[in-house]
Motif scaffolding. Sequence first.
Motif, mmCIF file in Angstrom:
data_model
loop_
_atom_site.group_PDB
_atom_site.id
_atom_site.type_symbol
_atom_site.label_atom_id
_atom_site.label_comp_id
_atom_site.label_asym_id
_atom_site.label_seq_id
_atom_site.Cartn_x
_atom_site.Cartn_y
_atom_site.Cartn_z
ATOM 1 N N ILE A 106 51.139 -8.194 64.903
ATOM 2 C CA ILE A 106 50.719 -8.068 63.618
ATOM 3 C C ILE A 106 51.821 -7.147 62.928
ATOM 4 O O ILE A 106 52.367 -7.321 61.920
ATOM 5 N N LEU A 107 52.109 -6.134 63.755
ATOM 6 C CA LEU A 107 53.055 -5.139 63.247
ATOM 7 C C LEU A 107 54.249 -5.718 62.843
ATOM 8 O O LEU A 107 55.127 -5.466 61.823
ATOM 9 N N ASN A 108 54.707 -6.584 63.664
ATOM 10 C CA ASN A 108 55.914 -7.605 63.358
ATOM 11 C C ASN A 108 55.937 -8.078 62.066
ATOM 12 O O ASN A 108 56.846 -8.755 61.518
ATOM 13 N N GLU A 109 54.719 -8.552 61.600
ATOM 14 C CA GLU A 109 54.742 -9.156 60.271
ATOM 15 C C GLU A 109 54.466 -8.304 59.123
ATOM 16 O O GLU A 109 54.658 -8.729 57.954
ATOM 17 N N LEU A 110 54.298 -7.115 59.426
ATOM 18 C CA LEU A 110 54.092 -6.076 58.314
ATOM 19 C C LEU A 110 55.434 -5.328 57.884
ATOM 20 O O LEU A 110 56.216 -5.155 58.387
ATOM 21 N N PRO A 111 55.318 -5.133 56.245
ATOM 22 C CA PRO A 111 56.559 -4.292 55.727
ATOM 23 C C PRO A 111 56.312 -2.919 56.097
ATOM 24 O O PRO A 111 55.825 -1.951 55.316
ATOM 25 N N MET A 112 56.638 -2.482 57.083
ATOM 26 C CA MET A 112 56.448 -1.157 57.632
ATOM 27 C C MET A 112 57.074 -0.057 56.854
ATOM 28 O O MET A 112 56.415 1.103 56.848
ATOM 29 N N GLU A 113 58.141 -0.356 56.194
ATOM 30 C CA GLU A 113 58.685 0.469 55.581
ATOM 31 C C GLU A 113 57.940 0.937 54.135
ATOM 32 O O GLU A 113 58.234 1.805 53.303
ATOM 33 N N ARG A 114 56.762 0.111 53.780
ATOM 34 C CA ARG A 114 56.010 0.330 52.634
ATOM 35 C C ARG A 114 54.450 1.236 53.271
ATOM 36 O O ARG A 114 53.992 1.677 52.075
ATOM 37 N N LEU A 115 54.364 1.156 54.407
ATOM 38 C CA LEU A 115 52.894 1.715 54.592
ATOM 39 C C LEU A 115 53.027 3.391 54.489
ATOM 40 O O LEU A 115 53.788 4.082 54.719
ATOM 41 N N GLU A 116 51.754 3.759 53.916
ATOM 42 C CA GLU A 116 51.604 5.187 53.819
ATOM 43 C C GLU A 116 50.644 5.576 54.782
ATOM 44 O O GLU A 116 50.357 6.697 54.766
ATOM 45 N N SER A 117 49.915 4.798 55.469
ATOM 46 C CA SER A 117 48.649 5.404 56.433
ATOM 47 C C SER A 117 48.916 4.342 57.488
ATOM 48 O O SER A 117 48.603 3.211 57.433
ATOM 49 N N ILE A 118 48.645 4.990 58.745
ATOM 50 C CA ILE A 118 48.557 4.070 59.997
ATOM 51 C C ILE A 118 47.441 4.716 60.733
ATOM 52 O O ILE A 118 47.590 5.987 61.250
ATOM 53 N N GLU A 119 46.527 4.160 61.315
ATOM 54 C CA GLU A 119 45.479 4.596 62.229
ATOM 55 C C GLU A 119 45.515 3.589 63.178
ATOM 56 O O GLU A 119 45.171 2.269 63.034
#
Length: 322
Positions: A106-119
């Motif tokens: 799933i992480l490989n599909e996400l725009p990680m550079e836009r994330l503000e919170s990760i749990e």
Amino acid sequence: MTCFEHLCNALLFEVFDYLSFNEIVKGFLGLKERFNQAIRNYPALIDVSKTSENILREKGPFQCRTLTMHNDASEEFIYNIGSYINFRSLRAIDFQYINRYSALSILNELPMERLESIEMSRLSGDGHVGSILQRIWSLIAVAGRNQLEYLNVQLGLVCEDEAQLLSDLPSVKRATLTDVSDSELFMFCCRASNLCSLVVSATYFTSNIDMSDLKLFQLTHLSLAIQKRSSAKSLHQFLSKCSNLTDLELRYWYSRVDHEMLDCERWQSLIEQHLQRLSHLSIRILRYISIEPDTYYEDRFEKSEFWSEKEPLFQIKVKLLL
């Protein structure tokens, strides 16, 4: 009178903010094409654990600002999740009790550079754990170099192999680390030097590690629970790097091996020399009654003029266990 369906998207979105994604889908999807378009454009909080995969698969893609998964989805859904959920507006993720391979996919599909919170906690799975977690952490580091402000991870995501942290994490302001060793904590703090608030559950705190590179000038709130052995030398050295602390909460087990953990004069010296901005202090010490049963260390704090003047903002409690 304006009909509900004629409201602009901005007003519809304000109504949707009061509803769960399931309530939005069940209440409005399929009634009118106007609602269908609004729902698909609404950046929703999507909890895959509570939403039917068929709805996401057949009616999507839906915009998502927060993605929550508290159990694993089907392999087919994980593999094609980008076709069912639009991550253009994604800002936060919360993963628990899912497989490490699923999380990585799933992480490989996400725009990680836009994330503000990760749990992310309680990930399961066997196999090459170190390799998988290293790749997961590498993706988290992408967020940490951009907009990530809050990080909540469990043991395994912060590893002793320093190569896993590919760069500093300047954007992280608040972090919660669970079941980490002291060396893992030090390594993380060296990379996340702009931390303002830190909550830690450490397995132990005894390592004699060089902390010369550790600078936590922005840290004002620290909550530290030590599950097993602790060392006054190691703990005080770490706290001396947090010169702007205003709130400190400590919880640890007492062992007769290190009497300095209950040395009120040493604590006073640490505060006067390195923690001059400290305004609230709470220390909870757990010890078995069988260890020096006739010794009450809290009396030493109560009889000290320094500690008496600081009450009730500074509190030291020793809890005796059978």
